[in-house]
Design a protein around this motif. Structure first.
Motif, PDB file in Angstrom:
ATOM      1  N   ALA A   1       0.759  -1.084  -0.133  1.00 24.13           N
ATOM      2  CA  ALA A   1       0.296   0.064   0.110  1.00 24.13           C
ATOM      3  C   ALA A   1       0.815   1.312   0.224  1.00 24.13           C
ATOM      4  O   ALA A   1       1.709   1.451   1.057  1.00 24.13           O
ATOM      5  CB  ALA A   1      -0.978   0.005   0.995  1.00 24.13           C
ATOM      6  N   GLY A   2       0.732   2.130  -0.982  1.00 23.54           N
ATOM      7  CA  GLY A   2       1.225   3.487  -0.975  1.00 23.54           C
ATOM      8  C   GLY A   2       2.586   3.552  -1.118  1.00 23.54           C
ATOM      9  O   GLY A   2       3.342   4.449  -0.638  1.00 23.54           O
ATOM     10  N   LEU A   3       3.229   2.525  -1.792  1.00 21.85           N
ATOM     11  CA  LEU A   3       4.701   2.485  -1.943  1.00 21.85           C
ATOM     12  C   LEU A   3       5.402   3.429  -2.915  1.00 21.85           C
ATOM     13  O   LEU A   3       6.455   3.474  -2.923  1.00 21.85           O
ATOM     14  CB  LEU A   3       4.930   1.058  -2.251  1.00 21.85           C
ATOM     15  CG  LEU A   3       4.887  -0.078  -1.084  1.00 21.85           C
ATOM     16  CD1 LEU A   3       5.482  -1.284  -1.311  1.00 21.85           C
ATOM     17  CD2 LEU A   3       5.576   0.610  -0.071  1.00 21.85           C
ATOM     18  N   PHE A   4       4.403   3.747  -3.917  1.00 19.44           N
ATOM     19  CA  PHE A   4       5.112   4.577  -5.060  1.00 19.44           C
ATOM     20  C   PHE A   4       4.213   5.865  -4.978  1.00 19.44           C
ATOM     21  O   PHE A   4       3.107   5.865  -4.945  1.00 19.44           O
ATOM     22  CB  PHE A   4       5.012   3.655  -6.410  1.00 19.44           C
ATOM     23  CG  PHE A   4       5.678   4.380  -7.452  1.00 19.44           C
ATOM     24  CD1 PHE A   4       7.034   4.354  -7.546  1.00 19.44           C
ATOM     25  CD2 PHE A   4       4.948   5.372  -8.421  1.00 19.44           C
ATOM     26  CE1 PHE A   4       7.459   5.026  -8.727  1.00 19.44           C
ATOM     27  CE2 PHE A   4       5.499   5.893  -9.360  1.00 19.44           C
ATOM     28  CZ  PHE A   4       6.943   5.770  -9.515  1.00 19.44           C
ATOM     29  N   GLU A   5       4.973   7.002  -5.292  1.00 19.67           N
ATOM     30  CA  GLU A   5       4.269   8.374  -5.330  1.00 19.67           C
ATOM     31  C   GLU A   5       4.610   9.027  -6.914  1.00 19.67           C
ATOM     32  O   GLU A   5       5.572   8.920  -7.530  1.00 19.67           O
ATOM     33  CB  GLU A   5       4.937   9.187  -4.450  1.00 19.67           C
ATOM     34  CG  GLU A   5       4.163  10.641  -4.157  1.00 19.67           C
ATOM     35  CD  GLU A   5       5.008  11.496  -3.026  1.00 19.67           C
ATOM     36  OE1 GLU A   5       4.353  12.520  -3.024  1.00 19.67           O
ATOM     37  OE2 GLU A   5       5.982  10.984  -2.711  1.00 19.67           O
ATOM     38  N   VAL A   6       3.664   9.310  -7.441  1.00 20.59           N
ATOM     39  CA  VAL A   6       3.693  10.476  -8.557  1.00 20.59           C
ATOM     40  C   VAL A   6       3.603  11.625  -8.140  1.00 20.59           C
ATOM     41  O   VAL A   6       2.809  12.147  -7.474  1.00 20.59           O
ATOM     42  CB  VAL A   6       2.480  10.082  -9.411  1.00 20.59           C
ATOM     43  CG1 VAL A   6       2.476  10.962 -10.633  1.00 20.59           C
ATOM     44  CG2 VAL A   6       2.370   8.690  -9.776  1.00 20.59           C
ATOM     45  N   ARG A   7       4.923  12.515  -8.514  1.00 15.26           N
ATOM     46  CA  ARG A   7       5.039  13.891  -8.099  1.00 15.26           C
ATOM     47  C   ARG A   7       4.738  14.836  -9.283  1.00 15.26           C
ATOM     48  O   ARG A   7       4.819  14.472 -10.446  1.00 15.26           O
ATOM     49  CB  ARG A   7       6.422  13.749  -7.732  1.00 15.26           C
ATOM     50  CG  ARG A   7       6.946  13.213  -6.727  1.00 15.26           C
ATOM     51  CD  ARG A   7       8.553  13.196  -6.169  1.00 15.26           C
ATOM     52  NE  ARG A   7       9.180  13.132  -7.481  1.00 15.26           N
ATOM     53  CZ  ARG A   7      10.484  12.391  -7.186  1.00 15.26           C
ATOM     54  NH1 ARG A   7      11.085  12.362  -5.980  1.00 15.26           N
ATOM     55  NH2 ARG A   7      11.294  12.185  -8.314  1.00 15.26           N
ATOM     56  N   LYS A   8       4.413  16.057  -9.022  1.00 14.31           N
ATOM     57  CA  LYS A   8       4.214  17.082  -9.750  1.00 14.31           C
ATOM     58  C   LYS A   8       5.201  17.277 -10.453  1.00 14.31           C
ATOM     59  O   LYS A   8       6.405  17.910  -9.945  1.00 14.31           O
ATOM     60  CB  LYS A   8       3.398  18.202  -9.164  1.00 14.31           C
ATOM     61  CG  LYS A   8       3.122  19.198 -10.074  1.00 14.31           C
ATOM     62  CD  LYS A   8       2.352  20.432  -9.093  1.00 14.31           C
ATOM     63  CE  LYS A   8       2.206  21.530 -10.280  1.00 14.31           C
ATOM     64  NZ  LYS A   8       1.231  21.341 -11.488  1.00 14.31           N
ATOM     65  N   LEU A   9       5.261  17.677 -11.629  1.00 13.71           N
ATOM     66  CA  LEU A   9       6.568  18.066 -12.573  1.00 13.71           C
ATOM     67  C   LEU A   9       6.745  19.527 -12.295  1.00 13.71           C
ATOM     68  O   LEU A   9       5.962  20.250 -12.718  1.00 13.71           O
ATOM     69  CB  LEU A   9       6.300  17.834 -13.961  1.00 13.71           C
ATOM     70  CG  LEU A   9       7.606  18.184 -14.861  1.00 13.71           C
ATOM     71  CD1 LEU A   9       8.930  17.286 -14.405  1.00 13.71           C
ATOM     72  CD2 LEU A   9       7.489  17.851 -16.615  1.00 13.71           C
ATOM     73  N   THR A  10       7.949  19.946 -11.852  1.00 12.76           N
ATOM     74  CA  THR A  10       8.318  21.342 -11.537  1.00 12.76           C
ATOM     75  C   THR A  10       9.794  21.514 -12.158  1.00 12.76           C
ATOM     76  O   THR A  10      10.560  20.596 -11.959  1.00 12.76           O
ATOM     77  CB  THR A  10       8.074  21.770  -9.958  1.00 12.76           C
ATOM     78  OG1 THR A  10       8.899  20.972  -9.198  1.00 12.76           O
ATOM     79  CG2 THR A  10       6.608  21.668  -9.546  1.00 12.76           C
ATOM     80  N   ILE A  11       9.957  22.970 -12.510  1.00 16.79           N
ATOM     81  CA  ILE A  11      11.322  23.456 -12.971  1.00 16.79           C
ATOM     82  C   ILE A  11      11.862  23.869 -11.687  1.00 16.79           C
ATOM     83  O   ILE A  11      11.366  24.866 -11.011  1.00 16.79           O
ATOM     84  CB  ILE A  11      11.308  24.187 -13.930  1.00 16.79           C
ATOM     85  CG1 ILE A  11      10.810  23.581 -15.475  1.00 16.79           C
ATOM     86  CG2 ILE A  11      12.902  24.653 -14.174  1.00 16.79           C
ATOM     87  CD1 ILE A  11      10.733  24.595 -16.394  1.00 16.79           C
ATOM     88  N   PRO A  12      12.900  23.411 -10.912  1.00 10.99           N
ATOM     89  CA  PRO A  12      13.225  24.024  -9.578  1.00 10.99           C
ATOM     90  C   PRO A  12      13.843  25.213  -9.915  1.00 10.99           C
ATOM     91  O   PRO A  12      14.335  25.962 -11.036  1.00 10.99           O
ATOM     92  CB  PRO A  12      14.597  23.037  -9.287  1.00 10.99           C
ATOM     93  CG  PRO A  12      15.005  22.523 -10.599  1.00 10.99           C
ATOM     94  CD  PRO A  12      13.794  22.341 -11.637  1.00 10.99           C
ATOM     95  N   LEU A  13      13.519  26.197  -8.895  1.00  9.66           N
ATOM     96  CA  LEU A  13      14.165  27.593  -8.809  1.00  9.66           C
ATOM     97  C   LEU A  13      15.654  27.482  -8.185  1.00  9.66           C
ATOM     98  O   LEU A  13      15.983  26.839  -7.287  1.00  9.66           O
ATOM     99  CB  LEU A  13      13.402  28.465  -7.828  1.00  9.66           C
ATOM    100  CG  LEU A  13      13.723  30.067  -7.739  1.00  9.66           C
ATOM    101  CD1 LEU A  13      13.187  30.908  -8.901  1.00  9.66           C
ATOM    102  CD2 LEU A  13      13.116  30.448  -6.462  1.00  9.66           C
TER     103      LEU A  13
END
Length: 631
Positions: free
Chosen positions: A205-217
């Protein structure tokens, strides 16, 4: 027509006579009343005389929703037999029984116990590496299982949508790799990971996370000390769309002379000045309408330091010593502070800044700290950011000393009761009238009402113990300023009680396996169980060391046993406990001898009434047909 009306009137009247008083419609008994997960016992489920079961009867347990019931047969109007298919992974628990038939649901509470599965193993996914990926990203992952049997043909899947799996390669029964493609529009958040191999399904359960794509500052340089001046600071990345008019902030105490924009993804800040008394710590940088936490660090300046801590000593294990930390340019008033030490063991809570350079708080001294001098470390964190904060250190400023030991408690045993007296001896305790506090731990159910100091080594406690206390060993802690006196497990508090009896009753002529659970009762095979009243035969007490808080025994209820509630008592060595009305002998079932199996209780004359009603109805119908013929 009058004949039909008369017939209907008689039918209704006859039904009322045959039914009589309505009885509670509940499930009363399940035999056997327990089984292990992973088994398929055949159960006999019996309801009271008001229960009417038909061919549509369905059975279920709660909370074990995964149990299914097969090959059910109606043995009597209120008795059904079924095979219960209990999956191996069913959690051990007491179950309520629900039987639905003819639009009615009959309920029996706490009638069946699912015991732990014996020797079972369950395949699970324990790890996926890497454990996260960005929207629009493709990446290779490795998946690890436990008690799994990965093989050629195993498939990998994720909860939700937007993740495509390809190139699954199995390297062992517990390891596989795969290629993931995450859609640009995939929902962010945690996902469950599932591997299916034939009939085997393993999930994490909950082992993988999809993250929002952002360009770092990116900020260069991203830090400066108090009082510093920077000719230029560069910013790139982030939301973009920048101009020379884009608003930029590096936080309070930092000023920016001018802003230039070489491109829509770059900014150049000129003449950046950090005030000598600017709050220390990581700042949230604001560029346009976007905020970027933990992006610019104000470091301590050359004159910023800790000056003293008062008091500067305490016994090891002290739970809350009121101290004052003094600093210079520390800006305690703008911080979200944290305290630690070297060696580790000091921490703080209830911080209050009395000014920019004065911080009051309660200090905790760990019970495992070594004795001697220790460095006090103040972390300069700002509100909302406690990661990688700069530190100020006060070297060798605090001394940890050994606490006094409680050597004697009289009496050393308490029961539930009010205003009980304990005499406590602790050589070197340093007790003082009006200064010493005392606690009994764990504190739940125990109140120290009064502390009377005889001398520096002796005190008397007045204690009330209520029936919510957890029985067993308790510790005594006495606090006098910086000094501590500790007696670990020096007091035994007893609150023996019966916490559960299942099942809660049985019918005359039946036998049940009774489970009795308790607290602060030293159960063993020598434990005796007694149930009040007549007509009960109690079998040998069964004790399993794997379940030290319970015993089990067979209880046989004679046909002649008097119905009603019974008191149950347990004796284990010198400890006794009782539970009023914990077991019931149910009212004997009434045979369903009349009423055509309608569950009406077989009232006297009901069968004859039904025959009479049928004859009256037939006569009325024939008369109606005769009156309808043409003359």
């Amino acid at each position: 027509m009058r004949g039909i009306a008369l017939a209907l009137t008689l039918v209704v009247a006859g039904f009322i006579l045959a039914t009589g008083p309505v009885r509670a419609q509940v499930i009363l008994d399940v035999t056997p009343n327990h089984a292990a997960a992973g088994t398929n016992p055949r159960l006999t489920i019996t309801g009271d005389a008001g229960v009417v079961l038909g061919a549509d009867a369905m059975v279920r347990f709660s909370p074990a929703s995964g149990v299914t019931f097969n090959e059910c047969s109606i043995e009597a109007s209120n008795v059904i037999e079924c095979f219960a298919m209990i999956p191996q992974n069913t959690a051990p628990d007491v179950q309520d029984v629900f039987v639905t038939s003819g639009g009615f649901t009959y309920v029996g509470e706490d009638l069946f116990t699912i015991d732990p599965c014996q020797g079972c193993v369950f395949p699970v996914i324990t790890k996926i590496e890497p454990a996260a990926g960005d929207q629009g990203q493709s990446l290779d992952v490795s998946v690890t299982g436990q008690d799994t049997h990965f093989a050629s043909g195993s498939s990998l899947a994720f909860s939700g949508s937007g993740i495509t799996v390809s190139n699954v390669q199995v390297s062992s029964a517990t390891r596989l790799s795969a290629r993931l493609t995450i859609a640009a529009g995939a929902a962010t958040g945690k996902r469950d990971v599932t591997v299916t191999t034939g009939t085997e399904t393993a999930t994490g359960a909950g082992l993988f996370e999809v993250r929002k794509l952002t360009i770092p500052l990116t900020i260069t340089p991203d830090r400066a000390p108090q009082g510093a001046s920077l000719a230029q600071v560069s910013i790139s990345g982030g939301a973009g769309g920048y101009t020379a008019q884009t608003a930029v902030s590096l936080g309070s105490g930092v000023t920016i002379g001018s802003v230039q924009s070489p491109s829509d993804t770059q900014l150049v800040l000129s003449d950046v000045a950090v005030n000598a008394q600017a709050p220390i710590g990581w700042r949230t940088v604001t560029v346009g309408s976007a905020s970027y936490p933990h992006h610019f660090l104000v470091q301590p300046g050359p004159s910023t330091q800790l000056v003293s801590i008062t008091p500067n000593h305490a016994d090891r294990g002290h739970p809350r010593l009121a101290v004052t930390l003094a600093g210079q340019n520390a800006r305690f008033d703008a911080a979200a502070p944290a305290i630690s030490s070297s060696p580790a063991g000091l921490s703080g809570f209830y911080f209050t800044a009395a000014g920019p350079d004065t911080l009051n708080f309660n200090l905790i001294v760990s019970g495992v700290m070594p004795e001697g001098m220790t460095d006090v470390i103040y972390s300069c964190c700002l509100p909302g950011d406690n990661v990688d904060c700069p530190n100020l250190v006060l070297h060798g400023a605090f001394e940890v000393t050994a606490p006094a030991a409680v050597t004697l408690v009289e009496p050393a045993f308490l029961n539930v009761g009010a205003h009980q007296t304990l005499a406590v001896t602790a050589p070197g305790g340093g007790f003082g009238q009006g200064e010493t506090e005392a606690f009994i731990q764990p504190e739940n159910g125990v109140t120290v009402e009064q502390v009377a100091v005889t001398d520096s080594d002796h005190l008397t406690l007045t204690v009330t113990v209520d029936d919510t206390v957890s029985g067993g060993a308790h510790s005594i802690v006495a606090i006098t300023g910086t000094e501590l006196a500790v007696g670990k497990d020096v007091l035994d508090i007893s609150n023996p009680r019966i916490t559960r009896v299942a099942p809660r009753g049985a019918f005359p002529g039946r036998s049940v396996k009774l489970t009795v659970e308790g607290e602060s009762i030293p159960f063993s095979a020598a434990t005796t169980v007694q149930i009040s009243g007549d007509g009960l035969t109690l079998g040998t007490v069964e004790f399993d060391a794997g379940y030290p808080n319970r015993v089990r025994l067979d209880v046989t209820v004679a046909e002649t046993a008097t119905p009603g509630k019974r008191d149950l008592s347990v004796t284990a060595g010198a400890v006794s406990a009782s539970a009023s009305g914990a077991f019931s002998v149910y009212t004997p079932e009434t045979p369903d001898t009349g009423g055509g199996g309608c569950g009406c209780g077989g009232a006297a004359g009901a069968g004859g009434g039904s025959v009479l009603l049928s004859l009256v109805t037939l006569i009325a119908i024939r008369r109606f047909r005769g009156s309808s013929r043409p003359r």
